[in-house]
Design a protein around this motif. Structure first.
Motif, PDB file in Angstrom:
ATOM      1  N   PRO A 105      19.489 -13.323  41.316  1.00  0.00           N
ATOM      2  CA  PRO A 105      19.302 -12.399  40.188  1.00  0.00           C
ATOM      3  C   PRO A 105      20.509 -11.503  39.951  1.00  0.00           C
ATOM      4  CG  PRO A 105      17.302 -12.504  41.494  1.00  0.00           C
ATOM      5  CD  PRO A 105      18.344 -13.276  42.252  1.00  0.00           C
ATOM      6  N   ALA A 106      21.210 -11.131  41.033  1.00  0.00           N
ATOM      7  CA  ALA A 106      22.393 -10.274  40.879  1.00  0.00           C
ATOM      8  C   ALA A 106      23.493 -10.994  40.110  1.00  0.00           C
ATOM      9  CB  ALA A 106      22.901  -9.841  42.252  1.00  0.00           C
ATOM     10  N   VAL A 107      23.680 -12.285  40.408  1.00  0.00           N
ATOM     11  CA  VAL A 107      24.701 -13.060  39.703  1.00  0.00           C
ATOM     12  C   VAL A 107      24.301 -13.265  38.240  1.00  0.00           C
ATOM     13  CG1 VAL A 107      25.848 -15.303  39.574  1.00  0.00           C
ATOM     14  CG2 VAL A 107      25.502 -14.213  41.786  1.00  0.00           C
ATOM     15  N   LEU A 108      23.030 -13.564  38.020  1.00  0.00           N
ATOM     16  CA  LEU A 108      22.549 -13.723  36.647  1.00  0.00           C
ATOM     17  C   LEU A 108      22.806 -12.456  35.832  1.00  0.00           C
ATOM     18  CD1 LEU A 108      19.103 -15.502  37.237  1.00  0.00           C
ATOM     19  CD2 LEU A 108      21.227 -16.537  36.445  1.00  0.00           C
ATOM     20  N   ARG A 109      22.546 -11.306  36.452  1.00  0.00           N
ATOM     21  CA  ARG A 109      22.745 -10.042  35.735  1.00  0.00           C
ATOM     22  C   ARG A 109      24.223  -9.804  35.454  1.00  0.00           C
ATOM     23  NH1 ARG A 109      19.596  -6.158  34.402  1.00  0.00           N
ATOM     24  NH2 ARG A 109      17.875  -7.052  35.604  1.00  0.00           N
ATOM     25  N   SER A 110      25.078 -10.077  36.425  1.00  0.00           N
ATOM     26  CA  SER A 110      26.513  -9.845  36.233  1.00  0.00           C
ATOM     27  C   SER A 110      27.090 -10.764  35.159  1.00  0.00           C
ATOM     28  CB  SER A 110      27.259 -10.051  37.554  1.00  0.00           C
ATOM     29  OG  SER A 110      27.226 -11.410  37.944  1.00  0.00           O
ATOM     30  N   GLU A 111      26.447 -11.920  34.949  1.00  0.00           N
ATOM     31  CA  GLU A 111      26.909 -12.852  33.923  1.00  0.00           C
ATOM     32  C   GLU A 111      26.315 -12.541  32.549  1.00  0.00           C
ATOM     33  OE1 GLU A 111      29.075 -15.385  34.054  1.00  0.00           O
ATOM     34  OE2 GLU A 111      29.611 -14.853  36.107  1.00  0.00           O
ATOM     35  N   GLY A 112      25.510 -11.492  32.469  1.00  0.00           N
ATOM     36  CA  GLY A 112      24.912 -11.124  31.192  1.00  0.00           C
ATOM     37  C   GLY A 112      23.773 -12.022  30.774  1.00  0.00           C
ATOM     38  N   LEU A 113      23.103 -12.648  31.743  1.00  0.00           N
ATOM     39  CA  LEU A 113      22.025 -13.587  31.452  1.00  0.00           C
ATOM     40  C   LEU A 113      20.643 -12.964  31.577  1.00  0.00           C
ATOM     41  CD1 LEU A 113      23.506 -16.710  33.264  1.00  0.00           C
ATOM     42  CD2 LEU A 113      23.504 -16.214  30.822  1.00  0.00           C
ATOM     43  N   CYS A 114      20.582 -11.676  31.847  1.00  0.00           N
ATOM     44  CA  CYS A 114      19.294 -10.989  31.953  1.00  0.00           C
ATOM     45  C   CYS A 114      19.057 -10.154  30.685  1.00  0.00           C
ATOM     46  CB  CYS A 114      19.273 -10.057  33.170  1.00  0.00           C
ATOM     47  SG  CYS A 114      19.445 -10.917  34.760  1.00  0.00           S
ATOM     48  N   PRO A 115      17.808 -10.096  30.213  1.00  0.00           N
ATOM     49  CA  PRO A 115      17.533  -9.255  29.040  1.00  0.00           C
ATOM     50  C   PRO A 115      17.766  -7.782  29.357  1.00  0.00           C
ATOM     51  CG  PRO A 115      15.479 -10.052  30.016  1.00  0.00           C
ATOM     52  CD  PRO A 115      16.592 -10.769  30.708  1.00  0.00           C
ATOM     53  N   LEU A 116      18.274  -7.043  28.376  1.00  0.00           N
ATOM     54  CA  LEU A 116      18.464  -5.610  28.566  1.00  0.00           C
ATOM     55  C   LEU A 116      17.105  -4.939  28.733  1.00  0.00           C
ATOM     56  CD1 LEU A 116      21.203  -4.487  25.988  1.00  0.00           C
ATOM     57  CD2 LEU A 116      21.461  -4.974  28.414  1.00  0.00           C
TER      58      LEU A 116
END
Length: 642
Positions: free
Chosen positions: A464-475
């Motif tokens: 999840p941390a990598v997904l967030r850093s790549e901008g793949l998580c909803p704001l």
């Protein structure tokens, strides 16, 4: 029938997601999207109270002020024997003391205001049941949470946030800037370059198709946004194959739970007549074909049979022979089954003509949409740039013959906060809810995204941390309110929130409704009688959101891949004349900024957010391979004076 290999598993996993990405999100395999990226650890901090983030610094300032030297009795007694001039000069410490006391009172007042605002953010999370919203009018109303959220969501508990410190700074900055003007570019887009593009998809330079090859039927899946795209793609395919289109039907979705058909949302006669110079459209199959078992004769074509983003050559090679043989083909699903490129110029223009001209909402939606727009503008009778295109005759001023006012109308911001449970669950990200949140989202995936669950078992995904850093998580709502505050929107801004089923409920919306109290939804603007005709039809409710968001003076999306946001952005570009700004955050850039939430100062945060958003306000023509519904600035849809 099987015309090609089956669709990728990730596609099946997204089959029921209520808002898909027509570019960056839909067209990519989920596994390749999230694998093989560098791991970046993210810090999760559970803040017990956002007050603590500002108390120490404020108290230290007060303590410094309280150390001003007191006037001693000895000093006063000696002053009695000084000359008059000397006694007058000795009174200066009293003036300084009064100034110190005044500053202390002022700082204390600011501190108390900050504390009150931040306590609202925390305490609002403890409310149970409904989301309380402040409205533009004095009518009392509530926003209901979806049953599924009541069963699975964390709406009953206050949500901890890792952004307590930044929220405190945002509250302080907004309190200080209450009387300051907003940034000049907040409500505008680059007018000169944007206004050089004008709509021209209505122009035709071909003869009408006779439609003699056969009949094309389409039963479109998904929500109103996917269905809209499917309809216009089907129009283009019908022209490509010289076929007659049967009025499209909409598939019932277990996610949307809406039985609405084409005629419940769009004007059938306008659709048929407007496209008559392009293709013939009929409301039903001829009687001699209605008795055919289409599945038995191989005329039913599902999404498994058609590759994603199929090129015109695919339809000419595989679909045209079926039409010649059986005289009818029935596409079931038809989600993103026609490529954006390469497409012949005239077919591309036909897609634009369908989306921007042929699809007109039915009068009951236009009337309710006009009412919502009017109330968002504080009953101002002036017309907006897109009102006529969206609500037709209901865009007229209330009084017949009344001239459009030249004065500036009451403006509003529309916000599409893409944080529903389906989006949250499908993202595979974490949002600060710990083990309980993980269990809830996994339970939702098991029901609605079983293929994604199976894919997770067979393949290793990025953290999840990598997904967030790549901008793949909803704001999140907290990140959204920080973005809006950093951009310079003040507390008085009237905000229309599209949709209302936010994962986490009222506790998750607390920071947004506290810092921006003039936030409303369609449920709060319309009376129970006015909204009742649409209450059990999610696609019709989404159509109302589409109207109000598209007509807004500024539109902010939190997920640039959302098909709902993409269609709205494209409509605003096509008809906006360079006067309808859209805020498209770069989530990857914002993720890097948010990672520094424990150390970054507000001014630096503000500057970086504005720069990240400003870069996405650039005016450019449609990139190759991107959707014309989202990026209509191309010679196929619009004309440029440059």
């Amino acid at each position: 029938m099987s015309l090609s290999g089956p669709s990728d598993v990730a596609t099946l996993g997204r089959g029921n997601i209520s808002s898909e990405n027509d570019d960056d999100y839909q067209g990519k395999d989920l596994g390749s999207r999230v694998s093989g990226r560098n791991s970046i650890s993210s810090t999760r901090i559970s803040s017990s109270s956002p007050r603590g983030s500002c108390t120490s610094s404020t108290l230290s300032q007060l303590s410094i002020l309280s150390l001003s030297p007191a006037v001693s009795n000895g000093y006063l007694s000696s002053a009695l024997f000084e000359p008059k001039k000397t006694r007058k000069s000795k009174r200066k410490p009293w003036s300084r003391k009064r100034m110190v006391v005044g500053l202390a009172v002022l700082l204390g007042f600011l501190f108390l205001m900050n504390s009150w605002m931040l306590s609202r953010i925390q305490e609002a999370g403890g409310a149970r049941g409904y989301i309380k919203v402040k409205f533009l009018k004095a009518n009392s109303s509530t926003v209901f949470i979806r049953e599924e959220l009541q069963k699975l969501g964390r709406w009953k508990k206050p949500q901890k946030t890792i952004y307590a410190r930044l929220l405190a700074k945002a509250a302080h900055a907004m309190a200080e800037g209450e009387s300051k003007p907003e940034p000049k570019d907040l409500w505008v887009e680059p007018y000169i370059s944007a206004s050089s593009w004008t709509p021209c998809a209505n122009a035709r330079d071909w003869e009408p198709s006779e439609g003699k090859t056969g009949y094309i039927m389409v039963t479109a899946n998904g929500g109103i946004n996917q269905q809209r795209v499917a309809v216009c793609n089907a129009v283009a395919v019908a022209r490509l194959l010289n076929a007659t289109l049967v009025l499209p039907k909409f598939m019932y979705s277990s996610v949307w739970r809406d039985a609405s058909q084409f005629g419940d949302i769009y004007q059938e006669d306008h659709f048929i007549n407007y496209l008559k110079p392009d293709i013939p459209i009929v409301k039903e199959l001829p009687k001699e074909l209605q008795s055919l078992d289409l599945e038995a004769i191989g005329s039913v074509v599902s999404d498994v049979d058609v590759v994603k983003e199929a090129k015109p050559s695919f339809y000419l090679k595989y679909i045209l022979p079926i039409l010649h043989l059986n005289r009818v083909v029935h596409f079931v699903g038809f989600g993103n089954r026609l490529a954006s490129d390469p497409i012949p110029y005239q077919l591309q223009r036909l897609r634009c003509r369908c989306n921007f001209h042929a699809l007109r909402f039915v009068p009951k939606l236009q009337e309710a949409g006009a009412l919502l727009i009017q109330r968002m503008r504080q009953n101002d009778t002036g017309l907006g740039h897109l009102d006529n295109y969206l609500v037709g005759p209901f865009a007229q001023s209330q009084e017949k013959g009344q001239r459009v006012r030249a004065t500036k109308m009451s403006r509003y911001l529309a916000l599409h906060l893409r944080f529903e449970i389906d989006m949250v669950a499908h993202s595979l990200c974490e949002f600060g809810g710990g083990e309980e949140e993980m269990r809830e989202l996994e339970a939702y995936r098991n029901v609605h995204f079983p293929a994604l669950v199976e894919l997770k078992k067979a393949k290793k995904f990025s953290s999840p941390a990598v997904l967030r850093s790549e901008g793949l998580c909803p704001l999140t709502p907290e990140e959204t309110v920080l973005m809006l505050a950093a951009l310079g929107f003040n507390r008085r801004t009237h905000i229309y929130l599209a949709g209302a089923h936010i994962y986490g409920g009222n506790s998750r919306l607390a920071s947004l409704t506290t810092l921006f109290p003039n936030l409303v939804t369609k449920e709060s603007l319309l009376s129970s009688t006015e909204i009742e005709p649409f209450a059990n039809f999610s696609s019709q409710l989404a159509a109302l959101d589409f109207i109000v968001c598209t007509a807004a003076d500024a539109f902010a999306m939190t997920d640039s891949g959302s098909q709902f946001s993409s269609l709205i952005a494209g409509y605003r570009i096509y008809y906006g004349g360079g006067k309808m700004p859209t805020i498209r955050p770069n989530k990857r850039r914002l993720a890097d900024i948010f990672l520094k939430n424990n150390t970054i100062e507000w001014k630096i945060f503000e500057t970086r957010v504005r720069k990240a958003v400003r870069q996405n306000k650039r005016v450019f023509s449609r990139p190759v391979g991107r959707s014309v519904y989202r990026y209509p600035r191309c010679r196929d849809c619009m004309c440029s004076s440059d």
